[in-house]
Scaffold this active site. Structure first.
Site, PDB file in Angstrom:
ATOM      1  N   GLU A  44     -19.239  23.198 -14.657  1.00 41.05           N
ATOM      2  CA  GLU A  44     -19.445  21.717 -15.169  1.00 41.05           C
ATOM      3  C   GLU A  44     -18.742  20.806 -14.387  1.00 41.05           C
ATOM      4  OE1 GLU A  44     -20.452  21.834 -19.552  1.00 41.05           O
ATOM      5  OE2 GLU A  44     -19.126  23.429 -19.354  1.00 41.05           O
ATOM      6  N   SER A  83     -13.610  28.016 -26.782  1.00 33.14           N
ATOM      7  CA  SER A  83     -13.824  27.031 -27.759  1.00 33.14           C
ATOM      8  C   SER A  83     -12.691  26.930 -28.856  1.00 33.14           C
ATOM      9  CB  SER A  83     -15.237  26.813 -28.277  1.00 33.14           C
ATOM     10  OG  SER A  83     -15.366  25.864 -29.570  1.00 33.14           O
ATOM     11  N   SER A 124       0.816  -1.255   0.122  1.00 35.09           N
ATOM     12  CA  SER A 124      -0.016   0.015  -0.295  1.00 35.09           C
ATOM     13  C   SER A 124       0.763   1.303  -0.009  1.00 35.09           C
ATOM     14  CB  SER A 124      -0.847  -0.045   1.254  1.00 35.09           C
ATOM     15  OG  SER A 124      -0.325   0.090   2.443  1.00 35.09           O
ATOM     16  N   ASN A 173     -17.145  29.076 -22.136  1.00 36.26           N
ATOM     17  CA  ASN A 173     -17.688  28.030 -21.406  1.00 36.26           C
ATOM     18  C   ASN A 173     -17.736  27.876 -20.005  1.00 36.26           C
ATOM     19  OD1 ASN A 173     -18.823  26.996 -23.780  1.00 36.26           O
ATOM     20  ND2 ASN A 173     -16.984  25.984 -24.291  1.00 36.26           N
ATOM     21  N   ASN A 195      -2.168  -2.527  13.231  1.00 33.98           N
ATOM     22  CA  ASN A 195      -3.570  -2.237  13.340  1.00 33.98           C
ATOM     23  C   ASN A 195      -4.064  -0.899  14.080  1.00 33.98           C
ATOM     24  OD1 ASN A 195      -3.521  -4.586  11.866  1.00 33.98           O
ATOM     25  ND2 ASN A 195      -4.400  -5.832  13.661  1.00 33.98           N
ATOM     26  N   LYS A 246      -8.219   3.754   1.899  1.00 29.68           N
ATOM     27  CA  LYS A 246      -7.546   4.972   1.826  1.00 29.68           C
ATOM     28  C   LYS A 246      -7.555   5.666   0.581  1.00 29.68           C
ATOM     29  CE  LYS A 246      -4.426   3.097   5.197  1.00 29.68           C
ATOM     30  NZ  LYS A 246      -5.164   1.736   4.934  1.00 29.68           N
ATOM     31  N   TYR A 253      -9.585  -6.226  12.644  1.00 34.27           N
ATOM     32  CA  TYR A 253      -8.814  -5.895  11.293  1.00 34.27           C
ATOM     33  C   TYR A 253      -9.120  -6.952  10.305  1.00 34.27           C
ATOM     34  CZ  TYR A 253      -5.499  -4.235   8.181  1.00 34.27           C
ATOM     35  OH  TYR A 253      -4.933  -3.985   7.062  1.00 34.27           O
ATOM     36  N   THR A 311     -39.895  27.456  -9.397  1.00 39.74           N
ATOM     37  CA  THR A 311     -40.186  25.957  -8.863  1.00 39.74           C
ATOM     38  C   THR A 311     -40.255  25.263 -10.275  1.00 39.74           C
ATOM     39  OG1 THR A 311     -42.464  26.291  -8.705  1.00 39.74           O
ATOM     40  CG2 THR A 311     -41.057  26.709  -6.598  1.00 39.74           C
ATOM     41  N   HIS A 312     -39.908  23.986 -10.158  1.00 40.00           N
ATOM     42  CA  HIS A 312     -40.040  23.219 -11.573  1.00 40.00           C
ATOM     43  C   HIS A 312     -39.067  23.894 -12.658  1.00 40.00           C
ATOM     44  CE1 HIS A 312     -43.205  20.943  -9.605  1.00 40.00           C
ATOM     45  NE2 HIS A 312     -43.405  22.253  -9.233  1.00 40.00           N
TER      46      HIS A 312
HETATM   47  N1  ARG Z   1      -1.052  -1.253   5.284  1.00 39.94           N
HETATM   48  C1  ARG Z   1      -2.169  -1.777   6.273  1.00 39.94           C
HETATM   49  C2  ARG Z   1      -3.238  -1.090   6.038  1.00 39.94           C
HETATM   50  O1  ARG Z   1      -3.552  -0.155   5.637  1.00 39.94           O
HETATM   51  C3  ARG Z   1      -1.557  -1.604   7.528  1.00 39.94           C
HETATM   52  C4  ARG Z   1      -2.169  -2.655   8.597  1.00 39.94           C
HETATM   53  C5  ARG Z   1      -1.569  -4.008   8.205  1.00 39.94           C
HETATM   54  N2  ARG Z   1      -2.051  -4.775   9.397  1.00 39.94           N
HETATM   55  C6  ARG Z   1      -1.735  -6.204   9.191  1.00 39.94           C
HETATM   56  N3  ARG Z   1      -2.512  -7.165  10.324  1.00 39.94           N
HETATM   57  N4  ARG Z   1      -1.424  -6.614   8.255  1.00 39.94           N
HETATM   58  O2  ARG Z   1      -4.471  -1.315   6.646  1.00 39.94           O
END
Ligand code: ARG
Length: 463
Positions: free
Chosen positions: A295, A282, A28, A290, A115, A330, A322, A160-161
């Site tokens: 938009e 344009s 990640s 525009n 965690n 994220k 977890y 309205t409408h």
């Molecule tokens: N990169 C993990 C996440 O975003 C961190 C937590 C990982 N925990 C685990 N027990 N593998 O959730």
């Protein structure tokens, strides 16, 4: 004995390193590096607490806390080498810390788990965003207030409408959005208050046998208190969902105002002129200007609400505590936050820059029989007609004007008396749009005095 290819953080029981695909799906770091500052802040608070409770020596804590600042500055200056093999921001930071301070780095993870660490980091990140959104909305509110006070008594059609309904004032219309974005702001503030409990110290899921001080870390990180249940602390992401819900509602409000700006800036309406700074041309039609920003703001709800639905779907059905699914929390929150901030800033700029066309607003206000309700109310008030009968008489007069190709004030008294004999010349007083809006003096109504009262209240509130 540690195998060379196995992960240095958890590879004790592993003979082999991960497959490349395993690494790709597992890592990640590509996105959670955005939480580097929060991760380091959390780790520094944790180290200070470990020392204060005697779990860690003062020397080790000092080395760790200083080393973490070095890591932070390396990240901030772009010198840091992120590694996918180290999975995430937590392990990337710790591994570099070890290179800087040596063995002490290995003690930082005492009485903690990734965690509670990730839950803490993410909360700190979302909380920062809530504060940024709050400031951005505050600025947008000021921009809308400026527009409202400049044209508190400028008449325009209320719809309205999307059909002309009754005249209102420009100030009143602007202030409607002040109320909406004001509530959005208070929704973020509510969510912030509710989420402000520290997960740190929940450890993997069950708490820890070390004599930690969760109040101390909570306080150091600006939380109101430690979260009271360790399972809940590491397992829930409702704070992110609340952020996305608040963001979706705000994006919906932005989308509606954006849509009005698109309509209003068209050649058919000409209610507002958008500035060059917030318009585009344009490549083929030279006459075009525009409203692209409007938009795009109108569209942002798509991805923001999409993020909300996405995270709900990730979280539903997950058993406590977890699960790695939660790593998928994220990216969409980051994207939603970025785009919400951009949309608010663009709306803020557009609102401050735009020029309302007072004449076009006034001309439109008196078209479309916008004072028909005033006429019906006059028949009730002055002639004592039941409202339903007054409605019918007015409808007949509107049809008559339509046939004649004029507006209500252009009908003659004789023509009106042909529909109801008791109608007197004083009826013309209520057929003008200025009088119409001035008469709407009920609390929250469109009468300029009422509008100015609301502007003053908000000016005071926003300081
Ligand atoms: N990169 C993990 C996440 O975003 C961190 C937590 C990982 N925990 C685990 N027990 N593998 O959730």
């Amino acid at each position: 004995m540690t195998n060379k290819t196995a992960n240095t953080m958890w590879g004790g029981r592993f003979a082999d390193g991960p497959d490349a695909i395993m690494e790709a799906i597992n890592a990640s770091i590509g996105f959670d590096k955005r939480m580097a500052a929060q991760d380091i802040e959390g780790s520094r608070a944790h180290a200070a607490m470990l020392a204060a409770t005697g779990i860690l020596s003062d020397n080790d804590a000092k080395a760790i806390r200083e080393g973490l600042l070095t890591v932070l500055s390396e990240i901030e200056t772009g010198k840091f080498q992120f590694s996918a093999a180290l999975e995430d921001i937590h392990m990337n930071v710790e591994a570099r810390l070890k290179e800087i301070v040596g063995e002490a780095a290995g003690r930082l993870h005492t009485a903690r788990s990734r965690n509670d660490q990730v839950a803490t980091d993410f909360k700190l990140w979302v909380r920062d965003q809530m504060d940024a959104v709050d400031a951005a909305l505050g600025s947008l509110l000021q921009g809308l207030l400026q527009q409202a006070s400049a044209g508190a008594d400028w008449v325009m059609p209320g719809f309205t409408h999307l059909q002309v309904a009754q005249p209102v004032t420009w100030g009143h219309h602007m202030m409607a959005y002040v109320e909406m974005f004001g509530r959005d702001r208070s929704r973020f503030a509510d969510a912030r208050r509710r989420m402000n409990e520290s997960p740190l110290g929940a450890a993997a899921l069950a708490g820890t046998s070390f004599p930690i001080d969760r109040d101390m870390t909570a306080k150091a990180l600006g939380f109101d208190r430690p979260a009271a249940n360790s399972l809940d602390a590491v397992a829930d992401r409702d704070f992110a969902l609340e952020f996305l819900s608040c963001a979706s509602i705000t994006a919906m409000h932005l989308s509606r105002l954006a849509e009005e700006l698109v309509i209003w800036s068209s050649a058919q309406f000409r209610f507002v002129a958008l500035s060059d700074r917030f318009s585009t041309g344009s490549s083929i039609m030279p006459q075009k200007k525009n409203p692209d920003a409007a938009e795009l703001i109108r569209a942002k709800i798509g991805r923001i609400m999409g993020a909300m639905v996405g995270l709900f779907t990730v979280m539903k059905g997950l058993p406590l505590a977890y699960s790695k699914d939660m790593q998928e929390d994220k990216e969409q929150v980051f994207d939603a936050a970025d785009n919400l901030m951009l949309a608010i800033a663009a709306m803020d700029g557009m609102v401050r820059d735009m020029t309302a066309n007072r004449d076009a607003l006034a001309a439109a206000a008196s078209s479309g029989f916008s004072t028909a309700t005033d006429l019906a109310d006059w028949l009730v008030r002055e002639l004592g007609l039941p409202f339903r009968d007054a409605h019918h008489v007015t409808g007949t007069l509107v049809a008559m004007a339509e046939k004649k190709g004029c507006d209500l004030p252009e009908l003659t008294l004789e023509e009106m008396q042909g529909v109801h004999g008791d109608i007197a010349a004083s009826v013309f007083d209520v057929l003008g749009v200025e009088n119409s809006v001035a008469s709407r003096t009920s609390y929250g109504g469109t009468a300029p005095d009422q509008v100015r009262k609301q502007i003053a209240r908000w000016q005071k509130e926003l300081g």
